[in-house]
Design an enzyme around this catalytic site. Sequence first.
Site, PDB file in Angstrom:
ATOM      1  CE  LYS A 301      -4.093  -2.092   2.046  1.00 44.75           C
ATOM      2  NZ  LYS A 301      -5.169  -2.000   3.042  1.00 44.75           N
ATOM      3  CG  ASP A 339      -7.644   0.632   3.285  1.00 44.35           C
ATOM      4  OD1 ASP A 339      -8.634  -0.073   3.013  1.00 44.35           O
ATOM      5  OD2 ASP A 339      -6.470   0.299   3.037  1.00 44.35           O
ATOM      6  N   GLY A 376       0.765  -1.221  14.304  1.00 40.27           N
ATOM      7  CA  GLY A 376       1.055  -1.351  12.880  1.00 40.27           C
ATOM      8  C   GLY A 376       1.078  -0.014  12.182  1.00 40.27           C
ATOM      9  CE1 TYR A 466     -11.024 -10.358   3.616  1.00 38.32           C
ATOM     10  CE2 TYR A 466      -9.733  -8.378   4.036  1.00 38.32           C
ATOM     11  CZ  TYR A 466     -10.131  -9.385   3.182  1.00 38.32           C
ATOM     12  OH  TYR A 466      -9.634  -9.448   1.908  1.00 38.32           O
TER      13      TYR A 466
END
Length: 520
Positions: A301, A339, A376, A466
């Site tokens: 990302k 996001d 994170g 998830y």
Amino acid sequence: MGSIPLSSDGLTMVCAPIMGESVDQAIDQMHKAKTQGADVVEVRLDCIKHFQAHQDLEIILKNKPLPVIIVYRPKCEGGLYEGDEMARLEALRSALKLGADYVDFELKVASDVISKQNRLQCGGTKVIVSCFLDGATPSEEELSNLAARMQATGADIVKVVTSASNITELARLFHLLSYSQMPVVAYSVGERGLISQLLSPKFGGTLVYGSIEGKAIPGLPTLESLRKAYKVEYIDSGTKIFGLISKPVGHSKGPILHNPTFRHMNFNGLYVPMFVDDLKEFFQVYSTSDFAGFSVGFPYKEAVVQFCDEVHPLAQSIGAVNTIVRRPSDGKLIGYNTDCEASVTAIEDALQECRCINGKQSLVSPLAGREFVLVGAGGAGRALAFGAKIRGARIIIFDIDFERAKILANAVSGEARPLGDLPYFQPEKGSVLANATPIGMHPNKDRVPVSEASLGVFQLVFDAVYTPRKTTLLKGAEAAGAIIVSGVEMFLRQAIGQFNLFTGGEAPKEFMREIVLAKF
């Protein structure tokens, strides 16, 4: 059942490999393949133990519920057979005489076996000439020359199988499929070869392979996914390709959400997982308008920002992109971040709901002034941090890379702490904990990023993971009395944002939510 020409109606046929160790198992698997949506089956004789050529072939062909491709693959061609070569070829000749729908011969023996005399004895049987290429995939020109040599043997169909070590090699197979003047099967084995199956219908491939339920094969989608998630019968040359760029990519749930939604909205698109090793090479190779947009996952990302021609201001400030759209007018890649709003609104809504239950309502974000503990500082973490900052939270960041944590903390006026301090960290009562690491993701489901003793202090715990839907972290937090927010909620919301960007339309939110609730 007589032979039917593959792709007789212009559609790619779905084929199931049959790898039973006995004739009975093979027959059972053929019937399962038909039930699960196969159009044709490929029976691997080299998998059958104690194979008796004429006798076993008669039984297989008598009991077939679908057209059958007979394959008897030697070890040097990627198969299991290690016996006498003459006996192997005689078994394949028997398959011709017995009226198999298709018989597969390797290129090295094809010219000798497929003589004019033998072809007259074939009846309606079609001959497939195949070649297994170990190592790097040859160039487009070399593959075209190889296909021409295979066609010259008298083949009805040519089949090229590679073992690509990089997803970019698959573009050469797509080129072969697109420009061939005869029926071609071309794909690569292994996880990096998955899209060679999924995109085969778009580029004119004759077969797409799918595995039977319970018989997973690396690099092959299941028959069920080909029929239900990907709906291969609707894929054509005009289908726009979207996909998740990630490493690894097997956890992706994007296909079971985006593909049904594309069809629901009558949008001709296909969403596939893309196992990418080298971003620069990937974008150089897949640079056409066919590849219309991408989701970006772990660990790319942040790194992908440099490959975008333009970056949306929010994504630019975050320093992370999770969505890329190829602009139709000029082909430029535009980077976005869905996001940020997805994760923060999921947390806010859960806290607001709690406030409403307690009789308090406020227009001020429930994150304002609240301690926000983030684990994170990668792409997902940066999105969470900037979203929390915009809402006025006080942010504390832990990361295995302390320097990275400090850089992010500085960007959001927060505080950085070494990851080693996390087990001893004492949060304020009412704090929010957000995990933005892969810790707890399948298959390492039992790991948690914080001490279980501290979970009861947090008012809310969010996990960006998830898969599984309720992680070990969330189970522990729920047991400790915290509000929990699954990464599934973030996934859904960011996917809605992506769908809008991919299609230029408005996502059917309730339709997508129903899929998530049913499938995740």
